[in-house]
Design an enzyme around this catalytic site. Sequence first.
Site, PDB file in Angstrom:
ATOM      1  N   ASP A  71     -35.562  24.905   9.468  1.00 12.96           N
ATOM      2  CA  ASP A  71     -34.590  24.479   8.467  1.00 12.96           C
ATOM      3  C   ASP A  71     -33.228  25.105   8.687  1.00 12.96           C
ATOM      4  O   ASP A  71     -33.063  26.098   9.407  1.00 12.96           O
ATOM      5  CB  ASP A  71     -35.090  24.788   7.057  1.00 12.96           C
ATOM      6  CG  ASP A  71     -35.283  26.271   6.796  1.00 12.96           C
ATOM      7  OD1 ASP A  71     -35.807  26.972   7.680  1.00 12.96           O
ATOM      8  OD2 ASP A  71     -34.906  26.740   5.701  1.00 12.96           O
ATOM      9  N   ASP A  96     -28.289  29.491  13.959  1.00 11.67           N
ATOM     10  CA  ASP A  96     -29.357  29.894  13.033  1.00 11.67           C
ATOM     11  C   ASP A  96     -30.192  28.693  12.641  1.00 11.67           C
ATOM     12  O   ASP A  96     -29.942  28.080  11.614  1.00 11.67           O
ATOM     13  CB  ASP A  96     -28.730  30.546  11.801  1.00 11.67           C
ATOM     14  CG  ASP A  96     -29.728  31.129  10.849  1.00 11.67           C
ATOM     15  OD1 ASP A  96     -30.900  31.278  11.244  1.00 11.67           O
ATOM     16  OD2 ASP A  96     -29.359  31.443   9.701  1.00 11.67           O
ATOM     17  N   GLU A 126     -37.103  28.633   5.427  1.00  3.22           N
ATOM     18  CA  GLU A 126     -36.752  30.056   5.533  1.00  3.22           C
ATOM     19  C   GLU A 126     -35.473  30.377   4.794  1.00  3.22           C
ATOM     20  O   GLU A 126     -35.286  31.505   4.336  1.00  3.22           O
ATOM     21  CB  GLU A 126     -36.612  30.444   7.013  1.00  3.22           C
ATOM     22  CG  GLU A 126     -36.441  31.920   7.278  1.00  3.22           C
ATOM     23  CD  GLU A 126     -34.986  32.410   7.252  1.00  3.22           C
ATOM     24  OE1 GLU A 126     -34.768  33.641   7.241  1.00  3.22           O
ATOM     25  OE2 GLU A 126     -34.066  31.549   7.265  1.00  3.22           O
ATOM     26  N   GLU A 127     -34.576  29.383   4.672  1.00  3.27           N
ATOM     27  CA  GLU A 127     -33.236  29.648   4.169  1.00  3.27           C
ATOM     28  C   GLU A 127     -33.128  29.654   2.644  1.00  3.27           C
ATOM     29  O   GLU A 127     -32.041  29.819   2.099  1.00  3.27           O
ATOM     30  CB  GLU A 127     -32.252  28.602   4.728  1.00  3.27           C
ATOM     31  CG  GLU A 127     -32.099  28.613   6.255  1.00  3.27           C
ATOM     32  CD  GLU A 127     -31.348  29.814   6.775  1.00  3.27           C
ATOM     33  OE1 GLU A 127     -31.069  30.742   5.992  1.00  3.27           O
ATOM     34  OE2 GLU A 127     -31.038  29.836   7.981  1.00  3.27           O
ATOM     35  N   GLU A 155     -34.665  34.701  15.578  1.00  2.00           N
ATOM     36  CA  GLU A 155     -33.463  34.677  14.749  1.00  2.00           C
ATOM     37  C   GLU A 155     -32.252  35.096  15.591  1.00  2.00           C
ATOM     38  O   GLU A 155     -32.388  35.817  16.576  1.00  2.00           O
ATOM     39  CB  GLU A 155     -33.615  35.643  13.566  1.00  2.00           C
ATOM     40  CG  GLU A 155     -34.508  35.145  12.461  1.00  2.00           C
ATOM     41  CD  GLU A 155     -33.789  34.213  11.488  1.00  2.00           C
ATOM     42  OE1 GLU A 155     -32.620  33.860  11.755  1.00  2.00           O
ATOM     43  OE2 GLU A 155     -34.409  33.841  10.484  1.00  2.00           O
TER      44      GLU A 155
END
Length: 353
Positions: A71, A96, A126-127, A155
Amino acid sequence: MELDLSLPVAALTAQLVDVPSVSREEKRLADLVEAALAAVPHLKVDRDGDAVVARTSLGRAERVVLAGHLDTVPIADNLPSRLDADGLLWGCGTSDMKAGVAVQLKLAAELTEPNRDLTFVFYDAEEIASEFNGLGRLVERHPEWLAADFALLLEPTGGRVDGGCQGTLRFRVQTTGRRAHSARSWLGENAIHKAAPILDRLAAYQPRRVEIDGLVYPEGLNAVMIEGGHAGNVIPDSCAVTVNYRFSPDQSEEQALARMHEVFDGFEVVLTDSAPGALPGLSHPAAASFVEAIGTPPAAKEAWTDVARFTALGVPAVNYGPGEPTLAHTREENVEVAKIEEAERKLRAWLSS
């Protein structure tokens, strides 16, 4: 559309970037990743929601996880991707962390005889708030899919190894007063005014810098939101300052919260969100050999990342990816093609030697 895993890694990154995958909208990209990996004969592919896991089973002495999220943050007029003359690939998610995901996919497709068994994890959400995190869901539902001796989270780190991560607390420091008409303010008690000492304590706080295994973790304590008031002619009877404490992994969540109760003694402190830090984990032999293969000094991760979830499972983990962390979530997000190629080359060499 299909993902072409035979493309050079930078071109594969561009393909990934051009599939929008804002948090909670990853299904299309997860479908493409699953389909591409299902066509690779040496991988076993599983899926949970919009998380895809692919594994080798070669009977190697060690297993390494390579993990990354699919994501992105909301698009900021920065799609489709574009490659400029300076070798920078621009677009939402380039840094990212779709560059890291592209590296994962290339290695998954092409490393048929790695020196370690490999697990490739591609996960969703994740965000956003941790309750939606796809890796967290896998930890709860399928911990056996994540079993390993060592884990890499791709990451963005600018191509260096970042050990461990900070922990994070979010909490509200609350005040109460008495509501009244602002024309007769002396009849009330202003809860917003009572918040002034909270801000004073925040301004006066001296964050720690904690050294662990040679890596220095700087802490941070900051107000990130303030709420209070009812109308332009009403003395407010409540106010809350939301505070984010980024703490060194030498503390547990409970110890960090106890410290905050000390800092804000006399005020009501209400915890709203919490995640543990992770120790560097660089003493593990696989981690040591990885750091040697990358060839640059490791540093402390100045953020929270999902390495903490692997650490909680007893799997030592580090952060390493081609993106530049300072560009994450920006309108100007980009990644150097040379950095993507370097990450693929170094990981391929480490997993093939």
